[in-house]
Design an enzyme around this catalytic site. Structure first.
Site, PDB file in Angstrom:
ATOM      1  N   MET A 164       0.848  -1.196   0.000  1.00  0.00           N
ATOM      2  CA  MET A 164       0.000   0.000   0.000  1.00  0.00           C
ATOM      3  C   MET A 164       0.878   1.238   0.000  1.00  0.00           C
ATOM      4  O   MET A 164       0.854   2.073   0.894  1.00  0.00           O
ATOM      5  CB  MET A 164      -0.952  -0.060   1.207  1.00  0.00           C
ATOM      6  CG  MET A 164      -2.068   0.966   1.197  1.00  0.00           C
ATOM      7  SD  MET A 164      -2.972   1.122  -0.346  1.00  0.00           S
ATOM      8  CE  MET A 164      -4.215  -0.159  -0.205  1.00  0.00           C
ATOM      9  N   GLY A 165       1.673   1.356  -1.048  1.00  0.00           N
ATOM     10  CA  GLY A 165       2.431   2.586  -1.269  1.00  0.00           C
ATOM     11  C   GLY A 165       1.607   3.494  -2.163  1.00  0.00           C
ATOM     12  O   GLY A 165       0.383   3.352  -2.266  1.00  0.00           O
ATOM     13  N   ARG A 166       2.304   4.400  -2.847  1.00  0.00           N
ATOM     14  CA  ARG A 166       1.578   5.362  -3.692  1.00  0.00           C
ATOM     15  C   ARG A 166       0.735   4.676  -4.757  1.00  0.00           C
ATOM     16  O   ARG A 166      -0.396   5.065  -5.033  1.00  0.00           O
ATOM     17  CB  ARG A 166       2.574   6.315  -4.365  1.00  0.00           C
ATOM     18  CG  ARG A 166       3.095   7.403  -3.469  1.00  0.00           C
ATOM     19  CD  ARG A 166       4.129   8.219  -4.230  1.00  0.00           C
ATOM     20  NE  ARG A 166       5.218   7.348  -4.603  1.00  0.00           N
ATOM     21  CZ  ARG A 166       6.431   7.386  -4.036  1.00  0.00           C
ATOM     22  NH1 ARG A 166       6.705   8.280  -3.140  1.00  0.00           N
ATOM     23  NH2 ARG A 166       7.360   6.536  -4.408  1.00  0.00           N
ATOM     24  N   ILE A 167       1.282   3.604  -5.374  1.00  0.00           N
ATOM     25  CA  ILE A 167       0.536   2.937  -6.452  1.00  0.00           C
ATOM     26  C   ILE A 167      -0.648   2.167  -5.868  1.00  0.00           C
ATOM     27  O   ILE A 167      -1.767   2.227  -6.395  1.00  0.00           O
ATOM     28  CB  ILE A 167       1.464   2.013  -7.268  1.00  0.00           C
ATOM     29  CG1 ILE A 167       2.534   2.854  -7.984  1.00  0.00           C
ATOM     30  CG2 ILE A 167       0.665   1.182  -8.286  1.00  0.00           C
ATOM     31  CD1 ILE A 167       3.659   2.056  -8.620  1.00  0.00           C
ATOM     32  N   ARG A 216       7.153  -6.994  -9.484  1.00  0.00           N
ATOM     33  CA  ARG A 216       8.323  -7.503 -10.188  1.00  0.00           C
ATOM     34  C   ARG A 216       8.156  -9.006 -10.261  1.00  0.00           C
ATOM     35  O   ARG A 216       7.599  -9.619  -9.342  1.00  0.00           O
ATOM     36  CB  ARG A 216       9.615  -7.180  -9.430  1.00  0.00           C
ATOM     37  CG  ARG A 216      10.071  -5.743  -9.509  1.00  0.00           C
ATOM     38  CD  ARG A 216      10.623  -5.400 -10.903  1.00  0.00           C
ATOM     39  NE  ARG A 216      11.239  -4.093 -10.953  1.00  0.00           N
ATOM     40  CZ  ARG A 216      10.627  -2.980 -11.376  1.00  0.00           C
ATOM     41  NH1 ARG A 216       9.372  -3.023 -11.790  1.00  0.00           N
ATOM     42  NH2 ARG A 216      11.274  -1.833 -11.395  1.00  0.00           N
ATOM     43  N   GLU A 269      12.268 -12.356 -17.064  1.00  0.00           N
ATOM     44  CA  GLU A 269      11.563 -11.439 -17.973  1.00  0.00           C
ATOM     45  C   GLU A 269      12.496 -11.073 -19.121  1.00  0.00           C
ATOM     46  O   GLU A 269      13.546 -10.490 -18.856  1.00  0.00           O
ATOM     47  CB  GLU A 269      11.159 -10.197 -17.200  1.00  0.00           C
ATOM     48  CG  GLU A 269      10.269  -9.265 -17.988  1.00  0.00           C
ATOM     49  CD  GLU A 269       9.782  -8.103 -17.120  1.00  0.00           C
ATOM     50  OE1 GLU A 269       9.048  -8.331 -16.148  1.00  0.00           O
ATOM     51  OE2 GLU A 269      10.176  -6.969 -17.425  1.00  0.00           O
ATOM     52  N   HIS A 296       5.584  -5.756 -19.436  1.00  0.00           N
ATOM     53  CA  HIS A 296       6.019  -4.730 -18.483  1.00  0.00           C
ATOM     54  C   HIS A 296       5.562  -3.332 -18.942  1.00  0.00           C
ATOM     55  O   HIS A 296       6.368  -2.451 -19.234  1.00  0.00           O
ATOM     56  CB  HIS A 296       7.543  -4.780 -18.333  1.00  0.00           C
ATOM     57  CG  HIS A 296       8.047  -4.179 -17.050  1.00  0.00           C
ATOM     58  ND1 HIS A 296       9.041  -4.751 -16.302  1.00  0.00           N
ATOM     59  CD2 HIS A 296       7.710  -3.049 -16.387  1.00  0.00           C
ATOM     60  CE1 HIS A 296       9.291  -4.002 -15.236  1.00  0.00           C
ATOM     61  NE2 HIS A 296       8.491  -2.959 -15.263  1.00  0.00           N
TER      62      HIS A 296
HETATM   63  C1  DGY Z   1       9.189   1.153 -12.491  1.00  0.00           C
HETATM   64  O1  DGY Z   1       8.902   2.347 -12.375  1.00  0.00           O
HETATM   65  O2  DGY Z   1       9.854   0.561 -11.652  1.00  0.00           O
HETATM   66  C2  DGY Z   1       8.717   0.460 -13.715  1.00  0.00           C
HETATM   67  O3  DGY Z   1       8.903  -0.910 -13.623  1.00  0.00           O
HETATM   68  C3  DGY Z   1       9.406   1.002 -14.955  1.00  0.00           C
HETATM   69  O4  DGY Z   1      10.765   0.894 -14.804  1.00  0.00           O
END
Ligand code: DGY
Length: 314
Positions: A146-149, A229, A258, A277
């Site tokens: 639960m960070g900014r994203i 990731r 990846e 990605h």
């Molecule tokens: C991030 O911001 O870490 C994305 O994976 C793009 O590099």
């Protein structure tokens, strides 16, 4: 004479935003002379930047990362060598959250498989009994990280009237009320969620976080979305879970490795969607990311504080 920098192949946008100020030499094939001349490294497509590379680059002042995740950069090794590390947080939260929802909806509502079917000769008439997906509205979403994203994902999920659980290293009372999210242990979150989305950074703590025991814990109808990731999920366990009905489906923006080898069995499965990605890949966001990458680099070279500096963990 222009400053020499080492970088992955980069788009025109870099030259535009840096006003052609730099003599860009390829990072991957950098000679000793290139390394010795370089004052900065730009990490554009996640190259490994470690102590041995930095030792070849005695004049480098900054590693400027295009992106927020810096798991490919040895930040401690940079610090030991008095090299700054910059990244691009904040500007990509919305785009990455949009993509999280896009993958979730695509998996739940069979968008990719439906597209293939609609193009094929098998699609002869409207049939209400095919490709019936899972209802997203009103279902339960578990957000890991639960960070900014994560917060942006929660903001969007609210519009879908979802019940939202989250798991995070630190509890976030600040957002529990404002976003109507509930903290849960990882196990409870996995057991209760219809959709589990991974929006955490890759760290020692999150490496391999989702493995056989975690898939066992998920609902059989559960859908996993990995926007974090690849190595946050154990790939073999994911394959096992998808092929033995431990979970229903997955949407992956990242994989481990990846890309996956072209003959990897995961690529054969119908219940997984894989994107290359694309989390932050929108026109507006990519421009902002490049601007911050350039700003961080110029600040370091001018001896000014970086707009966004990464410090070693701990
Ligand atoms: C991030 O911001 O870490 C994305 O994976 C793009 O590099």
């Amino acid at each position: 004479m222009s400053d020499v920098i080492l970088a992955d192949p980069m788009p025109e946008l870099f030259a535009e935003l840096s006003q052609g100020r730099f003599d860009v030499r390829p990072l991957e094939s950098a000679t000793d002379a290139d390394c010795a001349a370089a004052v900065a490294i730009v990490a554009y497509s996640h190259p490994v930047v470690d102590g041995p590379l930095l030792d070849r680059c005695s004049k480098v002042k900054i590693v400027s990362n295009h992106g927020v995740g810096v798991d490919h950069i040895d930040v401690a090794a940079a610090r030991q060598r008095s090299v700054l590390v910059g990244n691009t947080p904040g500007c990509l939260d919305a785009a990455t959250a949009d993509m999280t929802l896009a993958l979730m909806l695509s998996v739940a509502r069979n968008i990719v498989i439906g597209d293939r079917f609609a193009r094929s000769s098998e699609f002869t008439h409207y049939d209400p009994s095919i490709l019936i997906g899972q209802e997203v509205t009103g279902s339960t979403l578990g957000i890991v990280g639960m960070g900014r994203i994560g917060v942006e994902v929660a903001r969007r999920a609210r519009a879908f009237h979802m019940k939202i659980l989250y798991h995070n290293r630190n509890r976030r009372p600040d957002i529990e009320d404002s976003f109507g999210v509930q903290f849960a242990s990882l196990n409870d979150l996995l057991g209760e969620s219809d959709f589990v989305t991974l929006n955490c950074p890759l760290t020692e703590q999150t490496h391999g976080l989702i493995g056989p025991a975690e898939f066992q814990q998920m609902k059989r109808s559960g859908i996993l979305i990995n926007m974090a990731r690849g190595p946050v999920v154990q790939t073999d366990a994911l394959y096992e879970a998808l092929t033995t009905n431990q979970i229903a489906a997955a949407g992956l923006d990242v994989t481990d490795p990846e890309p996956l080898p072209r003959d990897h069995p995961l690529l054969q499965l119908g219940n997984v969607i894989i994107a290359p990605h694309l989390g932050s890949a929108s026109n507006v966001t990519r421009r902002r990311m490049m601007q911050i990458t350039v700003d961080n680099m110029i600040a370091a070279l001018d001896g000014s504080p970086l707009p966004h500096e990464v410090r070693p963990a701990g």
